[in-house]
Design a protein around this motif. Structure first.
Motif, short mmCIF file in Angstrom:
data_model
loop_
_atom_site.label_atom_id
_atom_site.label_comp_id
_atom_site.label_asym_id
_atom_site.label_seq_id
_atom_site.Cartn_x
_atom_site.Cartn_y
_atom_site.Cartn_z
N SER A 7 52.88 39.35 38.99
CA SER A 7 53.16 40.41 39.69
C SER A 7 52.99 39.91 41.22
CB SER A 7 52.74 41.96 39.71
OG SER A 7 53.25 42.94 40.43
N VAL A 8 53.40 40.51 42.38
CA VAL A 8 52.92 40.08 43.61
C VAL A 8 53.10 41.54 44.30
CG1 VAL A 8 53.72 39.25 45.69
CG2 VAL A 8 54.22 37.86 43.64
N VAL A 9 51.82 41.83 44.96
CA VAL A 9 51.71 43.07 45.85
C VAL A 9 51.45 42.64 47.44
CG1 VAL A 9 49.33 43.44 45.64
CG2 VAL A 9 50.84 45.30 46.05
N THR A 50 48.13 39.33 39.44
CA THR A 50 48.80 39.45 40.61
C THR A 50 48.39 38.72 41.62
OG1 THR A 50 49.06 41.91 40.08
CG2 THR A 50 49.17 41.46 42.18
N ALA A 51 49.42 38.35 42.55
CA ALA A 51 49.09 37.67 44.04
C ALA A 51 49.13 38.89 44.79
CB ALA A 51 50.16 36.61 44.09
N VAL A 52 47.86 39.11 45.77
CA VAL A 52 47.85 39.99 46.50
C VAL A 52 48.11 38.96 48.14
CG1 VAL A 52 46.67 41.61 47.76
CG2 VAL A 52 46.12 41.08 45.34
N THR A 159 57.27 42.52 38.57
CA THR A 159 57.73 43.58 39.76
C THR A 159 57.10 42.71 41.04
OG1 THR A 159 55.37 44.25 39.46
CG2 THR A 159 57.15 45.66 38.52
N VAL A 160 57.77 42.97 42.42
CA VAL A 160 57.17 42.63 43.32
C VAL A 160 56.86 44.08 44.19
CG1 VAL A 160 57.29 41.56 45.79
CG2 VAL A 160 58.11 40.38 43.56
N ARG A 161 55.76 44.39 44.39
CA ARG A 161 55.34 45.86 44.98
C ARG A 161 55.05 45.70 46.53
NH1 ARG A 161 50.52 46.48 42.06
NH2 ARG A 161 50.74 44.21 41.16
N HIS A 318 42.80 45.31 46.05
CA HIS A 318 43.79 44.90 45.03
C HIS A 318 45.05 45.72 45.44
CE1 HIS A 318 41.06 42.90 42.08
NE2 HIS A 318 40.22 43.87 42.56
N GLN A 319 45.19 46.44 46.18
CA GLN A 319 46.25 47.20 46.71
C GLN A 319 46.93 47.90 45.92
OE1 GLN A 319 48.24 44.40 49.15
NE2 GLN A 319 46.57 44.49 50.76
#
Ligand SMILES: [Zn+2]
Ligand SMILES: [Zn+2]
Length: 512
Positions: A7-9, A50-52, A159-161, A318-319
């Motif tokens: 995921s990316v956020v 996840t990539a923040v 997902t991309v959030r 971590h958003q």
């Protein structure tokens, strides 16, 4: 159990900066893509990486070539790599397309990312993350994972959030299929429409603390069609829970709360297939934290300061938005009620953190880490109305607090009339009045705010390793452990432990 997913956020600010740059030509009606790099930090859950995305590094005029498509010159990547190394971050490459919604890749896109991946892994130690933006700002994302010598494989993100002032998720339908319409959910669908229901159903929701409030929230999520629910709690059902723990009966005494609630959610869930994950662990331990980091939204239904501090870190580093709430009853010396209040608020980028809101006191986190909150003699010595002594709760109050927390969550997802933040809400039982603070913000120097997006690289340890043998809430702490802890704390207060950041983790506030 699903395999590893990605995921990316990013915050709404980062997403807005990306839109401004990547869609600048398209907005003017030109058929011209654009590209840029960004920096990211890893956030590692148990099943999700996840990539923040923390920072956009825009190209200078001579660093890209625009020709309908877009390409970058080596000098641009060199500059970005330098920035990434100085910030201990990874590198993401983003470009835009001419259609709205989730975006696939052209052969040229694949060639570019695949050939850039090795040098980026070499420079940063982290895989290249590629993202493509549609004309409506929707984003698709993938990690380029090294699988062999100079061999890289594309791993799509489910997902991309985007979190903060707004809340938005682009799902990859192939990995996270839209739920089909069901008669059971007719009234829910018609409340906010198909699009919002498709988002709501596919959010991985985590309930931390499955007590009176947590059990009601979990039940509501299952009824609303949420497909993936993690329940995080190490506690078992006790006799004194029976007056307010949904689903619990006398026969359940001694069972793990997460197992009890899972059993009922599986029966009550309206989704075609619901994945309820009972996690018999504390969020203050490494494994509990990892389970929380798999989630898209977390509900903080805990009554202790330490887990609140952990969730606060998760919300900002971590958003992952955290919806927090609680019930406080005040009692007179004669045993009658002085008053009661309960409330709900969201902690996430763009809003105040739980410490700045006064939802936990870092000094009490230190006491909890020392085991003093489980020490009856210590608790007895506290003043009668001390916050750590008070744990009265009533089913009706928990129901109301849960309702407020659920509405905070739904407001964020559904955004009725464009509003996604109802503010910090406190309901007063005696007067029936609701206080609403719409302008809460972190105080200057807040550590959680300062390390926004740090992910796994948040510089202070907030959880204990799994092997720590004093189980939370089991009560007895041997006297010698307490003394050695007190001695360490005394040394710390004396400023002797400045070189040991691990020791100072008890106060993640604003230093000593
Ligand atoms: Zn492309
Ligand atoms: Zn703060």
């Amino acid at each position: 159990m699903s395999s590893v997913n990605y995921s990316v956020v990013m915050t709404t600010e980062v997403a807005a900066a990306l839109r401004r740059h990547l869609l600048q030509h398209i907005r003017k009606g030109q058929r011209q893509e654009d590209l840029c790099f960004a920096l990211w930090k890893p956030s590692t859950g148990r099943t999700r990486t996840t990539a923040v995305l923390t920072e956009v590094v825009l190209p200078a005029a001579n660093e890209t070539r625009l020709h309908g498509g877009a390409s970058f010159l080596p000098s641009y990547l060199d500059r970005v790599a330098e920035a990434a190394m100085s910030r201990n971050a990874g590198i993401a490459l983003l470009h835009s397309h001419f259609t709205p919604g989730w975006q696939g890749m052209s052969g040229e896109d694949i060639d570019t990312e695949r050939s850039t991946a090795p040098s980026i892994l070499g420079e940063t130690g982290l895989p290249l993350v590629g993202l493509t933006m549609g004309t409506d700002g929707a984003l698709s994302g993938r990690f380029w994972t090294r699988v062999g010598r100079r061999e890289y494989e594309r791993r799509w993100c489910g997902t991309v959030r985007v979190v903060g002032d707004g809340f938005g998720v682009t799902f990859m339908d192939e990995l996270a299929p839209k739920p089909r319409f069901k008669e059971e959910l007719k009234r829910t669908y018609s409340a906010w429409g198909e699009e919002k229901q498709h988002t709501l159903a596919r959010l991985h929701c985590g309930v931390v603390g499955v007590g009176s409030v947590g059990a009601i929230i979990a039940e509501s999520l299952a009824r609303m069609g949420v497909e993936t629910i993690s329940l995080i709690d190490f506690d078992k059902v006790k006799k004194l829970n029976l007056d307010r723990l949904l689903h619990a009966s006398v026969d359940d005494i001694g069972r793990f709360k997460v197992e009890l609630v899972k059993e009922h959610l599986s029966k009550h869930a309206t989704a075609d297939s619901v994945d309820v994950r009972p996690e018999r662990m504390a969020v203050t331990r490494e494994s509990g934290l990892r389970a929380a980091l798999d989630c898209d939204v977390l509900f903080s239904c805990v009554d202790r300061p330490w887990p609140r501090q952990v969730l606060n870190m998760v919300a900002f580093a971590h958003q992952i938005p955290v919806v927090d709430g609680g019930v406080h009853v005040r009692v007179k010396p004669d045993g009658s009620m002085r008053g009661a209040r309960w409330g709900a608020h969201g902690a996430m980028p763009g809003r105040a953190c739980l410490e700045c809101l006064g939802q936990f006191d870092p000094a009490n986190v230190t006491l909890e880490k020392q085991g003093l909150l489980d020490d009856p003699t210590y608790i007895e010595r506290l003043p009668e109305d001390h916050v750590l002594r008070r744990n009265e709760n009533v089913f009706g109050f928990a129901l109301s607090a849960s309702g407020m927390m659920l509405c905070q969550f739904l407001n964020m997802v559904v955004q009725p009339v464009g509003i996604g933040d109802p503010g910090v809400q406190t309901y007063h039982f005696a007067t029936g009045m609701m206080d609403t603070d719409l302008r809460s913000a972190c105080t200057a120097g807040c550590l959680f705010h300062e390390h926004m997006g740090a992910g796994d690289r948040f510089p202070f340890p907030v959880v204990d390793a799994d092997e720590t043998n004093v189980e939370p809430s089991t009560g007895q702490v041997p006297w010698w452990t307490k003394w050695s802890r007190l001695a360490k704390n005394w040394l710390w207060l004396g400023g002797r432990v400045g070189s040991d950041p691990g020791r100072s983790s008890g106060r993640t506030g604003r230093g000593a």
